[in-house]
Design a protein around this motif. Structure first.
Motif, PDB file in Angstrom:
ATOM      1  N   PHE A   4       0.740  -1.213   0.116  1.00  0.00           N
ATOM      2  CA  PHE A   4       0.053  -0.077   0.196  1.00  0.00           C
ATOM      3  C   PHE A   4       0.924   1.179   0.116  1.00  0.00           C
ATOM      4  O   PHE A   4       0.701   2.270  -0.858  1.00  0.00           O
ATOM      5  CB  PHE A   4      -1.033   0.019   1.246  1.00  0.00           C
ATOM      6  CG  PHE A   4      -1.689   1.162   1.168  1.00  0.00           C
ATOM      7  CD1 PHE A   4      -2.823   1.498   0.546  1.00  0.00           C
ATOM      8  CD2 PHE A   4      -1.394   2.189   2.244  1.00  0.00           C
ATOM      9  CE1 PHE A   4      -3.526   2.414   0.618  1.00  0.00           C
ATOM     10  CE2 PHE A   4      -2.179   3.421   2.300  1.00  0.00           C
ATOM     11  CZ  PHE A   4      -3.361   3.569   1.763  1.00  0.00           C
ATOM     12  N   LEU A   5       1.922   1.231   0.812  1.00  0.00           N
ATOM     13  CA  LEU A   5       2.826   2.445   1.006  1.00  0.00           C
ATOM     14  C   LEU A   5       3.710   2.839  -0.448  1.00  0.00           C
ATOM     15  O   LEU A   5       3.769   3.542  -0.777  1.00  0.00           O
ATOM     16  CB  LEU A   5       3.659   2.400   2.063  1.00  0.00           C
ATOM     17  CG  LEU A   5       3.175   2.644   3.714  1.00  0.00           C
ATOM     18  CD1 LEU A   5       4.029   2.294   4.613  1.00  0.00           C
ATOM     19  CD2 LEU A   5       2.451   3.803   3.613  1.00  0.00           C
ATOM     20  N   ALA A   6       4.122   1.456  -0.911  1.00  0.00           N
ATOM     21  CA  ALA A   6       4.614   1.651  -2.245  1.00  0.00           C
ATOM     22  C   ALA A   6       3.911   2.203  -3.442  1.00  0.00           C
ATOM     23  O   ALA A   6       4.342   2.982  -3.983  1.00  0.00           O
ATOM     24  CB  ALA A   6       5.202   0.435  -2.543  1.00  0.00           C
ATOM     25  N   HIS A   7       2.601   1.677  -3.237  1.00  0.00           N
ATOM     26  CA  HIS A   7       1.707   2.301  -4.349  1.00  0.00           C
ATOM     27  C   HIS A   7       1.517   3.811  -4.244  1.00  0.00           C
ATOM     28  O   HIS A   7       1.302   4.456  -5.100  1.00  0.00           O
ATOM     29  CB  HIS A   7       0.463   1.351  -4.403  1.00  0.00           C
ATOM     30  CG  HIS A   7      -0.683   1.773  -5.479  1.00  0.00           C
ATOM     31  ND1 HIS A   7      -0.472   1.646  -6.659  1.00  0.00           N
ATOM     32  CD2 HIS A   7      -1.966   2.438  -5.314  1.00  0.00           C
ATOM     33  CE1 HIS A   7      -1.702   2.106  -7.164  1.00  0.00           C
ATOM     34  NE2 HIS A   7      -2.285   2.809  -6.436  1.00  0.00           N
ATOM     35  N   ALA A   8       1.193   4.135  -2.891  1.00  0.00           N
ATOM     36  CA  ALA A   8       0.861   5.600  -2.699  1.00  0.00           C
ATOM     37  C   ALA A   8       1.932   6.453  -3.007  1.00  0.00           C
ATOM     38  O   ALA A   8       1.953   7.294  -3.541  1.00  0.00           O
ATOM     39  CB  ALA A   8       0.617   5.383  -1.139  1.00  0.00           C
ATOM     40  N   ARG A   9       3.409   5.862  -2.678  1.00  0.00           N
ATOM     41  CA  ARG A   9       4.600   6.536  -3.220  1.00  0.00           C
ATOM     42  C   ARG A   9       4.771   6.750  -4.637  1.00  0.00           C
ATOM     43  O   ARG A   9       4.946   7.816  -4.996  1.00  0.00           O
ATOM     44  CB  ARG A   9       5.891   6.184  -2.575  1.00  0.00           C
ATOM     45  CG  ARG A   9       5.754   6.259  -0.788  1.00  0.00           C
ATOM     46  CD  ARG A   9       7.075   5.607  -0.313  1.00  0.00           C
ATOM     47  NE  ARG A   9       6.954   6.109   1.181  1.00  0.00           N
ATOM     48  CZ  ARG A   9       7.271   5.165   2.093  1.00  0.00           C
ATOM     49  NH1 ARG A   9       7.489   3.959   1.794  1.00  0.00           N
ATOM     50  NH2 ARG A   9       7.178   5.523   3.342  1.00  0.00           N
ATOM     51  N   LEU A  10       4.352   5.796  -5.315  1.00  0.00           N
ATOM     52  CA  LEU A  10       4.250   5.735  -6.658  1.00  0.00           C
ATOM     53  C   LEU A  10       3.447   6.916  -7.398  1.00  0.00           C
ATOM     54  O   LEU A  10       3.744   7.693  -8.088  1.00  0.00           O
ATOM     55  CB  LEU A  10       3.921   4.364  -7.396  1.00  0.00           C
ATOM     56  CG  LEU A  10       5.148   3.482  -7.842  1.00  0.00           C
ATOM     57  CD1 LEU A  10       4.532   2.138  -8.137  1.00  0.00           C
ATOM     58  CD2 LEU A  10       6.099   4.333  -9.164  1.00  0.00           C
ATOM     59  N   GLN A  11       2.290   6.835  -6.697  1.00  0.00           N
ATOM     60  CA  GLN A  11       1.089   8.031  -7.024  1.00  0.00           C
ATOM     61  C   GLN A  11       1.641   9.108  -6.884  1.00  0.00           C
ATOM     62  O   GLN A  11       1.356  10.149  -7.693  1.00  0.00           O
ATOM     63  CB  GLN A  11      -0.244   7.634  -6.466  1.00  0.00           C
ATOM     64  CG  GLN A  11      -0.919   6.408  -6.979  1.00  0.00           C
ATOM     65  CD  GLN A  11      -2.299   6.412  -6.264  1.00  0.00           C
ATOM     66  OE1 GLN A  11      -2.267   6.860  -5.103  1.00  0.00           O
ATOM     67  NE2 GLN A  11      -3.133   5.973  -7.004  1.00  0.00           N
ATOM     68  N   TRP A  17      -0.831  14.290  -9.559  1.00  0.00           N
ATOM     69  CA  TRP A  17      -1.074  14.294  -8.325  1.00  0.00           C
ATOM     70  C   TRP A  17      -0.303  15.518  -7.619  1.00  0.00           C
ATOM     71  O   TRP A  17      -1.103  15.930  -6.631  1.00  0.00           O
ATOM     72  CB  TRP A  17      -0.502  12.673  -7.810  1.00  0.00           C
ATOM     73  CG  TRP A  17      -1.079  12.692  -6.208  1.00  0.00           C
ATOM     74  CD1 TRP A  17      -1.936  11.847  -5.901  1.00  0.00           C
ATOM     75  CD2 TRP A  17      -0.133  12.981  -5.123  1.00  0.00           C
ATOM     76  NE1 TRP A  17      -1.956  11.909  -4.616  1.00  0.00           N
ATOM     77  CE2 TRP A  17      -0.686  12.808  -3.926  1.00  0.00           C
ATOM     78  CE3 TRP A  17       0.910  13.651  -4.946  1.00  0.00           C
ATOM     79  CZ2 TRP A  17      -0.581  12.993  -2.493  1.00  0.00           C
ATOM     80  CZ3 TRP A  17       1.509  14.160  -3.568  1.00  0.00           C
ATOM     81  CH2 TRP A  17       0.563  13.732  -2.583  1.00  0.00           C
ATOM     82  N   GLN A  18       0.738  15.653  -7.803  1.00  0.00           N
ATOM     83  CA  GLN A  18       1.418  16.772  -7.048  1.00  0.00           C
ATOM     84  C   GLN A  18       0.880  18.113  -7.534  1.00  0.00           C
ATOM     85  O   GLN A  18       0.567  18.867  -6.504  1.00  0.00           O
ATOM     86  CB  GLN A  18       2.724  16.733  -7.536  1.00  0.00           C
ATOM     87  CG  GLN A  18       3.761  15.933  -7.163  1.00  0.00           C
ATOM     88  CD  GLN A  18       5.185  15.970  -7.434  1.00  0.00           C
ATOM     89  OE1 GLN A  18       5.594  16.698  -8.516  1.00  0.00           O
ATOM     90  NE2 GLN A  18       5.951  14.811  -7.174  1.00  0.00           N
ATOM     91  N   ALA A  19       0.313  18.323  -8.679  1.00  0.00           N
ATOM     92  CA  ALA A  19      -0.581  19.617  -8.699  1.00  0.00           C
ATOM     93  C   ALA A  19      -1.979  19.812  -8.108  1.00  0.00           C
ATOM     94  O   ALA A  19      -2.184  20.568  -7.333  1.00  0.00           O
ATOM     95  CB  ALA A  19      -0.812  19.714 -10.369  1.00  0.00           C
ATOM     96  N   THR A  20      -2.535  18.453  -7.934  1.00  0.00           N
ATOM     97  CA  THR A  20      -3.736  18.394  -7.284  1.00  0.00           C
ATOM     98  C   THR A  20      -3.653  18.567  -5.701  1.00  0.00           C
ATOM     99  O   THR A  20      -4.019  19.532  -5.212  1.00  0.00           O
ATOM    100  CB  THR A  20      -4.588  17.194  -7.334  1.00  0.00           C
ATOM    101  OG1 THR A  20      -4.752  16.926  -8.813  1.00  0.00           O
ATOM    102  CG2 THR A  20      -5.779  17.021  -6.627  1.00  0.00           C
ATOM    103  N   TYR A  21      -2.488  18.098  -5.143  1.00  0.00           N
ATOM    104  CA  TYR A  21      -2.125  18.173  -3.846  1.00  0.00           C
ATOM    105  C   TYR A  21      -1.668  19.580  -3.462  1.00  0.00           C
ATOM    106  O   TYR A  21      -2.012  19.986  -2.493  1.00  0.00           O
ATOM    107  CB  TYR A  21      -0.933  17.195  -3.380  1.00  0.00           C
ATOM    108  CG  TYR A  21      -0.715  17.226  -2.053  1.00  0.00           C
ATOM    109  CD1 TYR A  21      -1.835  16.346  -1.025  1.00  0.00           C
ATOM    110  CD2 TYR A  21       0.115  17.648  -1.517  1.00  0.00           C
ATOM    111  CE1 TYR A  21      -1.620  16.328   0.343  1.00  0.00           C
ATOM    112  CE2 TYR A  21       0.511  17.888   0.297  1.00  0.00           C
ATOM    113  CZ  TYR A  21      -0.439  17.314   0.923  1.00  0.00           C
ATOM    114  OH  TYR A  21      -0.401  17.255   2.325  1.00  0.00           O
TER     115      TYR A  21
END
Length: 61
Positions: A4-11, A17-21
């Motif tokens: 889960f953490l690896a997938h989240a870090r990939l996203q 994603w960075q623009a949205t965040y």
């Protein structure tokens, strides 16, 4: 959990994603600043039946 953490870090490495965040972080920063300056924690919209929170200078007569 590691998957889960690896997938989240990939996203998070994705530019979209960075623009949205970044937008979200800006909104949260603005809200934090407003709360720090005014001391208000919540405000309800007009017409919802809840109380209306107004700045003290407008409520004193």
């Amino acid at each position: 959990m590691r998957e889960f953490l690896a997938h989240a870090r990939l996203q998070q490495a994705d530019e979209q994603w960075q623009a949205t965040y970044g937008t979200r972080a800006g909104v949260e920063g603005t809200i934090h600043q407003a709360v720090a300056v005014t001391g208000m924690r919540r405000a309800r919209h007009l017409g919802t039946g809840g109380r209306v929170v107004r700045p003290a200078r407008l409520t004193r007569r």
